[in-house]
Every structure is written in structure tokens, then in C-alpha cells.
Design a protein around this motif. Structure first.
Motif, PDB file in Angstrom:
ATOM      1  N   THR A 182       0.785  -1.103   0.039  1.00 36.93           N
ATOM      2  CA  THR A 182       0.081  -0.081  -0.010  1.00 36.93           C
ATOM      3  C   THR A 182       0.847   1.211   0.026  1.00 36.93           C
ATOM      4  O   THR A 182       1.750   1.384   0.748  1.00 36.93           O
ATOM      5  N   ASP A 284      -9.812 -10.565  -0.581  1.00 32.56           N
ATOM      6  CA  ASP A 284      -8.729  -9.754  -0.854  1.00 32.56           C
ATOM      7  C   ASP A 284      -7.621 -10.079   0.278  1.00 32.56           C
ATOM      8  O   ASP A 284      -7.830 -10.881   1.381  1.00 32.56           O
ATOM      9  N   GLU A 306     -12.941  -6.066 -10.090  1.00 33.46           N
ATOM     10  CA  GLU A 306     -12.450  -4.737 -10.950  1.00 33.46           C
ATOM     11  C   GLU A 306     -11.556  -4.195 -10.419  1.00 33.46           C
ATOM     12  O   GLU A 306     -10.636  -3.656 -11.446  1.00 33.46           O
ATOM     13  N   ILE A 307     -11.075  -4.232  -9.182  1.00 32.30           N
ATOM     14  CA  ILE A 307      -9.953  -3.892  -8.504  1.00 32.30           C
ATOM     15  C   ILE A 307      -8.641  -4.843  -8.781  1.00 32.30           C
ATOM     16  O   ILE A 307      -8.656  -5.635  -8.473  1.00 32.30           O
ATOM     17  N   GLN A 308      -7.673  -4.193  -9.624  1.00 33.41           N
ATOM     18  CA  GLN A 308      -6.511  -4.979  -9.720  1.00 33.41           C
ATOM     19  C   GLN A 308      -5.677  -4.979  -8.639  1.00 33.41           C
ATOM     20  O   GLN A 308      -5.719  -4.314  -7.718  1.00 33.41           O
ATOM     21  N   GLY A 309      -4.919  -6.306  -8.603  1.00 33.06           N
ATOM     22  CA  GLY A 309      -4.295  -6.558  -7.524  1.00 33.06           C
ATOM     23  C   GLY A 309      -4.280  -7.751  -7.106  1.00 33.06           C
ATOM     24  O   GLY A 309      -4.157  -8.815  -7.841  1.00 33.06           O
ATOM     25  N   TYR A 311      -5.240 -11.419  -4.721  1.00 28.97           N
ATOM     26  CA  TYR A 311      -6.362 -11.968  -4.076  1.00 28.97           C
ATOM     27  C   TYR A 311      -5.973 -13.253  -3.691  1.00 28.97           C
ATOM     28  O   TYR A 311      -4.967 -14.161  -4.063  1.00 28.97           O
TER      29      TYR A 311
END
Length: 329
Positions: A182, A284, A306-309, A311
Motif C-alpha cells: 500500500t 482480498d 474490478e480492482i486490480q491486485g 487475491y
């Protein structure tokens, strides 16, 4: 750019004096493996090896992280006490009473070890560590940090570590680090939009020699003037290039060993021919539920968030056998 260069020089000076970070230590009693991982807004130019110097592994026994106003003598003393048979909490008590500079209030420690009665862990955060300072301890892990964005950094690392139970130790440590990816996790790096400037992940096997390079030794040093890639992203890339992610791993139920995942543009396709019926859940890295459903052996399609990252996919069957896998969107 001039502003960034000036700010970086300030950060480097602070890092040299304080060497603050966030990190995790953990042990696996099933295999005897011990590991450590961490990241910090510290630069290699300020301290050779960057944040990786905080971690000390004792193969077959434990992992020690000494951070915040780091002193090598405190680290050596902690290692000696653990080798002498002290428990993690006993080691920390000794360090508090015998700080090399007489001021334990500015130190932070995390220790995990394989003791005769099972795994033990302990952590300590001095009152004079820089805010936000925080730590959490479980049976086989300790997670700690200071100069944090907020306490959620440590909470997210813990959630990801716990969600990957049953996986090889390096996978669990990597999941914890990804959960801390982050901007401003180390708050000094917020102006760069990065979590940190350097990162590392190390795991020692029982056959590794004391004081020698561990079997898995991943280090991402800082790149002066380059703020285009987060060090934890670089650590994950290095992890994927180094670790055999296709193998059965440790403590993975046989029914889940031949799983394959196809990473499509808008979905993950899971193929698991050995499991007739299974359930899947996507979280997440902070542990929040994203999606869930029932799987089909030949092909299960899971829509990507929808949010890239990154998981975590958890698979379970009717016998409550579980496998967790890190997915990248």
C-alpha cells in the motif's frame, strides 16, 4: 524532481538513524523451516543490504527481527539467547533488561521459534518507537512495524498469513507482504506513491548452515531515483521466478495437488479433475470476502474483481480439506 531528491535525502538520513520498517517472522513446525520478510523506506545507500539486515534466521530453530534504531549487537545477543534455549518471550525480556545502549524504549522486536512444546512467538514495541507503531503475535508468527500508515498494515498482513494456512512458509510470508503493498505503508514513502524502498523474503531449511545464506534468499534493494515500481511488486516478481509455484508444496491435501489456474483477461479458470465437488471463496489480502461459489472439476470460471491486485483463492471439499492459492488480477 528537485523536491523529490531533497525529500529522499531527508528520508535517508532518518532511515540511517532509525531504520524503521514493517516485517513478519514465522516458523513451520511440520517442516522445521523458519522465515522472515519485511519492507522499509530505507535505502541501500544508507545501509548496505537495505531492510534485509534486520532479519536473522537460525535453521531449524527460529527467526529474529530487530528493528527501530537497529543495533547489530542487540541482534547478536538475541541470537545467542535463542541458541542458548530461551523462549522468544524470554529473549525479549533479556533484551529489554540488557539493551546495548541502555534504551530499549526505542527498539522493536519480533521473534518466532520452534520450541520443545511447539511453536512460540513474541514481539515488543518500545514506547519511543515512531508512530504509528504496532505489533501482533500468533502461535507461530510475529508481525511488527513502526512509522506505519496506520495499524491496518499489520492487521492486513496477519489476515493474509492466516488465510494461507497449510501452504509452504514462503507462500504465507509472500501473501503477508503483498497485503502490505500500500502506498505509504511505511509512511515516509507516501510522497513516492510506494509502500517502501527495499524489501526481502528469506526462508531457511533445516539443512541450511548457521550464519550462511538460507535456501531462499530474495532481496530487492532500492534503486536510487527510480520510483516507478513498488519493491513489494518486485519481490513478488522475483518470488514467482524463483519459487516452484506448480509443485504440491507442504501440507496440501492430495485432492488439491493437481489444480491448475488459467489467468484470463476477465476471469480465472480453475481446473481440478481430482475433486468431484468443492467450494471456492475469493478474499482480498485484508481478509474481506470478494466472491464465492461451487466448483466444477473440469472447469470453474471465477469472475475477476474490478480492482486490480492480489487475491487469495480458498478451495475446500466435503471433508473440510483446504488449499489456498495467491491469485493475481
Amino acid at each position: 524532481m528537485k523536491y523529490l531528491a531533497t525529500l529522499l535525502s531527508i528520508i535517508l538520513f532518518t532511515s540511517l538513524q532509525a531504520q524503521d520498517t514493517y516485517s513478519i517472522v514465522a516458523v513451520d513446525t511440520a517442516t522445521g523451516r523458519v522465515g522472515s520478510a519485511g519492507a522499509s523506506c530505507i535505502d541501500d545507500q544508507a545501509l548496505a543490504g537495505g531492510v534485509s539486515v534486520i532479519g536473522d534466521l537460525i535453521p531449524g530453530l527460529g527467526a529474529i527481527n530487530t528493528q527501530s534504531f537497529y543495533l547489530g549487537s542487540n541482534q547478536l545477543n538475541a541470537k545467542a539467547r535463542l541458541l542458548a534455549g530461551d523462549s522468544p518471550q524470554q529473549v525479549i525480556n533479556w533484551l529489554i533488561n540488557n539493551d546495548a545502549q541502555g534504551d530499549p524504549s526505542q527498539r522493536q522486536y519480533g521473534i518466532a521459534a520452534i520450541m520443545p512444546g511447539g511453536p512460540e512467538a513474541a514481539a515488543y514495541t518500545g514506547v519511543n518507537c515512531f508512530d504509528v507503531k504496532y505489533h501482533k503475535v500468533g502461535a507461530d508468527y510475529a508481525i511488527q512495524g513502526n512509522i506505519l500508515l496506520d495499524s491496518s498494515i499489520i492487521d492486513s498482513m496477519e489476515a493474509a498469513y492466516l488465510r494461507t494456512a497449510g501452504q509452504p512458509l514462503e507462500f504465507r510470508l509472500m501473501a503477508a507482504m503483498l497485503a502490505a503493498n500500500t502506498a505509504g505503508a511505511d509512511s515516509r514513502c507516501a510522497p513516492f506513491g510506494l509502500s517502501s524502498l527495499s524489501s526481502y523474503l528469506r526462508v531457511a531449511d533445516t539443512t541450511d548452515g548457521l550464519g550462511l545464506t538460507p535456501s531462499l534468499d530474495l532481496i530487492v534493494p532500492s534503486v536510487p531515483g527510480d520510483y516507478s515500481v513498488d519493491p513489494i511488486d518486485s519481490l513478488y516478481t522475483l518470488f514467482l521466478a524463483t519459487v516452484d509455484t506448480s509443485g504440491p508444496g507442504t501440507n496440501i491435501p492430495e485432492v488439491f495437488r493437481d489444480v491448475s489456474i488459467l489467468n484470463m483477461s476477465n476471469m480465472w479458470v480453475v481446473k481440478l479433475p481430482s475433486a468431484k465437488d468443492f467450494d471456492w471463496v475469493v478474499y482480498d489480502l485484508a481478509g474481506a470476502l470478494i466472491d464465492q461459489g461451487e466448483g466444477e472439476a473440469d472447469q470453474t470460471q471465477i469472475k475477476k474483481p474490478e480492482i486490480q491486485g492480489n487475491y487469495i483463492l480458498s478451495l475446500s471439499d466435503s471433508k473440510n480439506q483446504v488449499r489456498t492459492i495467491i491469485l493475481r488480477n
